[in-house]
Motif scaffolding. Structure first.
Motif, PDB file in Angstrom:
ATOM      1  N   PRO A  92     -53.593  -4.321 -13.869  1.00  0.00           N
ATOM      2  CA  PRO A  92     -53.117  -5.072 -15.039  1.00  0.00           C
ATOM      3  C   PRO A  92     -53.924  -4.693 -16.288  1.00  0.00           C
ATOM      4  O   PRO A  92     -55.145  -4.564 -16.216  1.00  0.00           O
ATOM      5  N   ASN A 127     -54.277 -12.540 -14.472  1.00  0.00           N
ATOM      6  CA  ASN A 127     -53.814 -11.385 -15.225  1.00  0.00           C
ATOM      7  C   ASN A 127     -52.777 -10.708 -14.327  1.00  0.00           C
ATOM      8  O   ASN A 127     -53.116 -10.092 -13.332  1.00  0.00           O
ATOM      9  N   GLY A 129     -49.963  -8.025 -13.732  1.00  0.00           N
ATOM     10  CA  GLY A 129     -49.642  -6.732 -14.327  1.00  0.00           C
ATOM     11  C   GLY A 129     -48.608  -5.947 -13.561  1.00  0.00           C
ATOM     12  O   GLY A 129     -48.316  -6.249 -12.400  1.00  0.00           O
ATOM     13  N   SER A 164     -46.225  -2.484 -20.861  1.00  0.00           N
ATOM     14  CA  SER A 164     -47.227  -1.439 -21.052  1.00  0.00           C
ATOM     15  C   SER A 164     -46.687  -0.032 -20.883  1.00  0.00           C
ATOM     16  O   SER A 164     -46.064   0.285 -19.864  1.00  0.00           O
ATOM     17  N   HIS A 167     -47.418   1.602 -17.633  1.00  0.00           N
ATOM     18  CA  HIS A 167     -46.697   1.187 -16.427  1.00  0.00           C
ATOM     19  C   HIS A 167     -45.198   1.422 -16.559  1.00  0.00           C
ATOM     20  O   HIS A 167     -44.427   0.487 -16.753  1.00  0.00           O
ATOM     21  N   ASN A 186     -46.832  -7.147 -18.379  1.00  0.00           N
ATOM     22  CA  ASN A 186     -48.225  -7.507 -18.165  1.00  0.00           C
ATOM     23  C   ASN A 186     -48.527  -8.734 -19.013  1.00  0.00           C
ATOM     24  O   ASN A 186     -47.901  -8.948 -20.053  1.00  0.00           O
TER      25      ASN A 186
END
Ligand SMILES: [Ca+2]
Ligand SMILES: [Ca+2]
Length: 265
Positions: A92, A127, A129, A164, A167, A186
């Motif tokens: 993440p 967190n 992610g 992101s 990702h 995320n």
């Protein structure tokens, strides 16, 4: 514990039903923020809870490379599969989208993570992610399920804090189309109890189906009543707090705290 699609659907419907009882609702609610830096300003270890420094809060960062098996939060792996603590590109990301170079927890289909708490909680933040379809959190009081949430619930409430470029993904729950490509969600997701009826002392993290469930920096806040951290007077960072009050189970969100990473084509 494995969850069938049907049980997930029932859990989702019961959540909606609970939210429908405006005024008398008691439930576990959630809100999504970007999170913040680590307690010492770290930006390369993923995003941390804005409540990390709140009294009676414990944070697990997985940086030792293992899950804690004793202490306040006891983690265990249940089942067979490749779930583990690891470090790779799917960690993440940080509050401003920074790459996370640290160890984090990855959960895959068939091998759940069970977190047994020494005390009752009224808040659990993670967190979250590289979001995928079928990422599921289940909150228990003893063996009784209090509430369960999946990636689709985050989407339904407005989505993740950022998507992101680290990702890349596909068209599924948790992803967003940005400049003709899909990127995975995320953010820092805060789950909290709205009354003493909804405190919990066990959490199960599961992945149903393909893909992984990547999280880091779990924060646990002890409490036996309603979580008051989002009340304006007690939030450590006022800029992160406005708009996160839950009124009758319905969230008011401040859009400017959501970020979409601008991507080059
Ligand atoms: Ca970490
Ligand atoms: Ca994933």
């Amino acid at each position: 514990m494995l969850f069938s699609k049907k049980s997930v659907l029932i859990a989702a419907l019961s959540t909606l039903a609970t939210i429908g009882y405006a005024g008398s609702a008691h439930a576990i609610n959630f809100t999504v923020t970007t999170g913040t830096t680590g307690l010492n300003g770290e930006t390369n270890q993923g995003a941390f809870s804005e409540f990390s420094s709140l009294a009676n809060t414990v944070t697990v960062d997985f940086n030792s490379g293992q899950v804690p098996s004793d202490g306040f939060a006891k983690y265990s792996f249940v089942g067979n599969g490749s779930s583990s603590v690891r470090a790779d590109m799917w960690a993440p990301v940080g509050a401003n989208g920074e790459k996370n170079d640290s160890n984090y927890l990855a959960v895959f289909n068939g091998k759940d993570v069970v977190i047994q708490l020494d005390d009752y909680l009224n808040y659990f933040g993670i967190n979250w992610g590289a979001a995928h379809t079928g990422n599921i959190y289940s909150f228990y009081n003893g063996d009784s399920l209090v509430a369960s949430f999946s990636t689709a619930d985050i989407d339904a409430a407005g989505g993740f804090a950022l998507y992101s470029p680290l990702h890349p993904g596909s068209n599924e729950d948790g992803a967003k189309l940005v400049n003709s490509k899909y990127y995975q969600g995320n953010g820092y997701v805060h789950f909290y109890s709205t009354s003493s009826d909804d405190i919990f002392n066990k959490i199960v993290i599961s992945q149903v189906g393909g893909g992984g469930f990547e999280t880091d920096n779990h924060s646990f806040h002890k409490g036996t009543g309603r979580f008051t951290g989002f009340d304006s007077k007690s939030v450590p960072e006022p800029s992160a707090a406005l708009g996160m009050l839950a009124i009758g189970g319905v969230f008011l969100r401040k859009r400017k705290h959501r970020k979409s990473v601008e991507l080059a084509s």
